[in-house]
Design an enzyme around this catalytic site. Sequence first.
Site, PDB file in Angstrom:
ATOM      1  N   ASP A  70      32.393  42.931  37.127  1.00 24.25           N
ATOM      2  CA  ASP A  70      32.376  44.342  37.416  1.00 24.25           C
ATOM      3  C   ASP A  70      33.802  44.719  37.814  1.00 24.25           C
ATOM      4  O   ASP A  70      34.598  43.846  38.141  1.00 24.25           O
ATOM      5  CB  ASP A  70      31.405  44.560  38.575  1.00 24.25           C
ATOM      6  N   LYS A  71      34.133  45.968  37.745  1.00 23.39           N
ATOM      7  CA  LYS A  71      35.494  46.312  38.145  1.00 23.39           C
ATOM      8  C   LYS A  71      35.542  46.753  39.602  1.00 23.39           C
ATOM      9  O   LYS A  71      36.167  46.110  40.433  1.00 23.39           O
ATOM     10  CB  LYS A  71      36.059  47.413  37.253  1.00 23.39           C
ATOM     11  N   THR A 357      32.390  47.843  33.182  1.00 24.56           N
ATOM     12  CA  THR A 357      32.519  48.821  34.246  1.00 24.56           C
ATOM     13  C   THR A 357      31.955  50.164  33.811  1.00 24.56           C
ATOM     14  O   THR A 357      31.838  50.457  32.624  1.00 24.56           O
ATOM     15  CB  THR A 357      34.000  48.981  34.648  1.00 24.56           C
ATOM     16  N   ASP A 505      25.248  46.297  39.362  1.00 22.36           N
ATOM     17  CA  ASP A 505      25.539  45.009  38.733  1.00 22.36           C
ATOM     18  C   ASP A 505      24.345  44.068  38.769  1.00 22.36           C
ATOM     19  O   ASP A 505      24.396  42.984  38.200  1.00 22.36           O
ATOM     20  CB  ASP A 505      26.712  44.322  39.431  1.00 22.36           C
TER      21      ASP A 505
END
EC number: 7.6.2.1
Lengths: 885, 219
Positions: A70-71, A357, A505
Site C-alpha cells: 500500500d502507499k 494505492t 488493505d
Amino acid sequence: MFTDFLSFMVLFNFIIPVSMYVTVEMQKFLGSFFITWDKDFYDNEIKEGALVNTSDLNEELGQVEYVFTDKTGTLTQNNMEFIECCIDGFQYKHQDASSELDGFCVTDGPVSKLHQKAGREKEELFLRALCLCHTVQVKESTEQCPDQVDGMSNEVDCLGIDGALSHPQERRGFIASSPDEIALVKGAMRYGFTFLGLESKSMKILNRSNVVEKYELLHVLNFDPVRRRMSVIVRASSGDTLLFCKGADSSIFPRVRKEEVDRIRLHVERNATDGYRTLCVAYKLLSAEEYTQADAELREARLALQDREEKLMAVYNQVETGMSLIGATAVEDRLQEEAAETMEALQGAGMKVWVLTGDKMETAKSTCYACRLFQKNTELLELTVRTLDDKDRAREDKLHELLLEYHKKAVQDAPPVKAGVTRSWSSASQDYGFIVDGASLSMILNSSPESSNSRYKNLFLQICQNCTAVLCCRMAPLQKAQIVKMVKNSKGSPITLSIGDGANDVSMILEAHVGIGIKGKEGRQAVRNSDYALPKLKHLKKLLLAHGHLYYVRIAHLVQYFFYKNLCFILPQFLYQFFCGYSQQPLYDAAYLTMYNICFTSMPILAYSLLEQHICIEVLLDNATLYREIAKNAMLRWRPFLYWTVLGLFHGLLFFFGVWYLFHNPALQDNGQVFGNWSYGTIVFTVLVFTVTLKLALDTRHWTWINHFVIWGSLAFYVFFSFFWGGIIWPFLRQQRLYFVFANMLSSVSAWLVIILLILLSLLPEILLVVFRKPRGPHSRQSLPVFYLLLSSSPTVTIHFPIPMSSSSLKYSLVSMCSTAAKMLSCLLPWHVLLMTAAPPSTKRTCMKFNAELQHYQTEREREREREGVRGGAGQQCPDGVLFA
Amino acid sequence: MSCVTVEHLTLVLDYTGVEQNSACFSCSDSSVKDCHCTLTFNLDTLFKGPVFFYYGLTNYFQNQRAYGVSKDDYQLSGDTAYFKSPDSSCAPYEYDSKNNPIVPCGSLANSMFNDSFVLYQIVNGKKVTVPLDGKGIAWWTDYNIKYRNPSVTPLKNAFNDYPVMSFDGRKKVVFSNVSWMGGKNEFLGLAYLVIGSLCLVMSVVMLIVYAKFKFPEED
C-alpha cells in the site's frame, strides 16, 4: 500371511517420520516467538514490537516473490502536513511550509499569500469548507500531549496553539479516522479559521476576526473509497443551507463546472507530481426545496432495510452534483523511515514490488521515484485512462493496442532470462516500470465477457512480471485483492506478500499468502487481519531477508534431515530381514525403536531448526542478493532431496554391513564369549545415533549453548539410557533382551573400533564435501577482502583513520592469520579428523565469526568513505561486495 | 595393528559328513543311532592360549523371530512356578505327548545342540585327552542373573548326531585363540588400513593443491 504383512508394517512404519509433524509444529510455534522477541522490531514511538498472528508462515517469508504494498501509511508515514492550497486558481503557500519542524503552531495572523488575488469571500468560503467538511472531533485536554486515545481507530494529534488565541483550552487534540482531515483542519487553522468542535449538532468555528460562527450540521455524506469524496450539509446562521464536498480530483471534477476545473487542474497536477496528496473542495448552495428533497431521500435511504448501501450511494451521487469548485489542497505525506532502502533491498532480493494505492497516479509515481522503485533509467509503461483516451478510437481498441505494444517491449524484446535466475545487478538490460490505474484494470480484468478478456489478462500479467516495479493507482480495495489473486494464481503460483496499514488493505492482506499489517495510524484492522504485524515498513527488510531466509533454510533442513535420519534408521532393519529368514525380527530393541525419534534425535534438530544461522543476520541484511539463492524453493528440490536420500542410503548400508562384517567372528571380547543379535542391533543403533547427531553438528554453523547442550546431551542421554535400560531386570518386561548388552558391547574393543570407524567413515564424504565445495556466496569469501584491504589500501586508509585503524588493522591481520591457519587445518581435515573429531565445527565457527567481523569492518569502511565523499562511481552495490575505491 | 601382539589363528573343520569321502559320512544318515566319527588334523603353528573351541552351524537362523521368542524366561530364570505350566510362547513345545510340561520348554531348548566332542592329542601314537574347560563361555550376567540354572538335574541324553541335513546346514568345529580385541577378524584391520591410507593420500594431495594455489581468489 496377513499377519506377516502387518508385522512388516509395524517394523517399517518408522520410515514415515510421524514425529516430524510434531517437530515441525513445535518449530513453527516456537519460531514465531523469535519474531515477536526481535528487539530490532521494537518501535519506541508506539512502544510495541512485531506481532505474530500465525505461526504457520515463517518459512514462506523466505520465498516471497511478489510484494504488494500500500502507499499511504506503508510507504509513507501517513503523517500529513498541510503544504499549500489553491483557492479559485490562486496558490497559497505557507511561509514555513518548507521548514521541517512541525510548524503548525506558528501563526494565527493573516494568511501569507504568494499572490493575493483571490477574493476574500472566496478565501473564507474555502477555509470554512475546510473547517466544516470533515468528521474530525476535538479532544480538549489539559494534559500535555496524550499519545493515544483508547478506541480502535482513532488517533489524537496533539497540537499547541499559540497564545494569540484567547481561549481557556490552550491545547487541543483532533481525532479523526484519517490523518488527512486533521491536516486540513489544522491547515485552515493556520489561516485563521479554527474548528472548535461539534456540540449538539452545531459546529463552531472561530473565524479570522475571532468571532465564533455556528453551523447546524444537517447531514454527513460519509467518505468511502469507491466514491472517493465526502460531503456535509450544514445550515449557516444566516439560514443558508450549504453543501461542502471534498474529494479526489477525479471524483470532483466531473461534478463541477468545466471552466472552474481548468483553473485548478494545473495546480492539482503540479502538486501531485511533487508527491503531495491533493483534494478538491467544492460547495453548493442548496435551495429550500432542494434541501427538503435531499433530506427526505437521505432519510429514506438510511432507513432502508434492503440494499441500504446502494441506495445511499445513489442518493449521495445525486446530491453531490452541480457544485462549484472553490479550491484544492495539497498535503504532504512523508516517506517512511528507510522506505527507499527497504524497497531497494527487496528488489535486490529478487522480489517484484507492486504498489497498490488509491491515490492519484502522479502522487503515487513520485512516491515510487522517492522510494527508488522507479529509477531514472526505468522506462515507464503507462496504461491509464489518460493514455487510453483517444479521440478516434474506443478505449477497448486502444487498450488492446497498448497491451500488445508493451508486451512486445517488455516481454518479447527483453533478453531471455534463464528460469530461476533473476536479473543480476550488472546486467545492462532495460528496467521497465508499469503503471496501471483502476479504470484500465477493471477493463482488463472484468469488462467484456468475450474471449479476448482472458487474453488481455495474460498479456497484462506477462508485462507485469517482466517489469521491476508495478504501480497500480486509483485502486478500490477489492481491486487490490483482485490483483493479488491474479498474481497468486498465475503460472508457478508464486508466493505473494501484501503489506498495508489501513482498512482498505485488508482485502489484499487476506488474499495474499503472507499478509503483513503496519501498526500505523489508520487503526487496527490491517493488523488484526494480518499474519504478521510490524511497527514500521523498514522492519520488512529484516523480516524477509533475515527471518524469512533463515526459517526457510531451517525448515528445509529439518524436513530433509528427518527423512534422512529415518531412512538410515530403518534401512538396516530392512536389510536385516534378508538375514533372519524374513521373519520380521526387529534389529533394534523396542525401546530403541520407540525412543529414536522421540528422545535420542529430536532435540538437536529442533534446536537447530530454531537457532541456526548458516549466514549471520548482518550479512543477510547487507547482501539482499542472498535471498535469491533460496528462491523458488531451492532447498526442497530434487537435487537436495537426492543428496539426502543418497546420504541416508549410504549411511544405512554402511551401518548394517559394517557391523555385519564385524560379526563374521562374533567372538568380540578377549574372553572368547560370543555376541548375539541384540548386540548386533545395539552396535548398529549406537553408530546410527552418533552419526546422525554428529552430521547435524557438522551442519550447524551457529553454535549456541543450547546447541551444545542438546547435541552432546542427547548423546549422553543415549549412553545413560542404554546403561540403565540394560542394567536392570525390568519386572514389566517378559524378555530382558538388552540385559547387559550395552555394557558388554562397551567392554569389547572391537565394538569400540567398529563404532568409531563407521561413524568417521559415514561423515567423511560430508567433510570432504565441505572442503572441496567451491567457495561460493559471501560466507566463504574469507580471505579476499581482508587481503585486499591490507595490501592495497594502506596509504589512504591510514590517512583516514590515524590511530584507531592501526589497532584494528592489527586485529584484522591477526584474524587473517588465524583464518590461514584454519584453512591449513581444514585442508588436512580428513586426516586430522581421525585424531580429533571435535575440530570441524569449531573451525567453521571461527570462519563464521571472522566473516561477521569482516562484514562489520566492510560496512564501517563504506560508511567512512561515504562520509569522506570518496565514494566513486560504483555507488551501486557491487556484485561480489568488493569495494572499489 | 592387532597383528602386532597376538597372531590370530583359527582352524575350521567341517564334520557334516555330506561328502562321501568324509570320515563322518556315516553320521549324515539320520537313521544311524549313536554315531561316532573321528577327524584327524595337524597344527602347523603353535596356537597360543587360551584357545577356544567353538561349534558352528550354517544356514541356521537363530535370529528367526518365532524361534527366538519360543522360550519361557521365567522357567529359565529358575522360577519353579512356571515349570508346571509353561508359557504359551513355547508352543508347540509346551507339553509332550503325555501332556507333561516340558522344562525348559520351547523351540530354543528343543533344538539344543547336543553333539559331544572329545579332543585328543596324539602323542607317540597314543591318544591323550585334551581337557576342555567349559567355564566362562556365557556372559556372567546371563549365566548368573538372567538365566539361573534351576536346581534340577539337567537332561543328560547326549546324542551326537544333531540333524542339519533337513535345512541344508553344515556343522563345523572351530579352534580359535583370542587377543585383546577378540577373535580373528580381518575386517577391522583391513578397514582401518584402507581408510587410514586413503586419508593420508588425500591430505597429501590437498597439501600440494594448497601449496600450489594458495589464494586462488587473489588472481
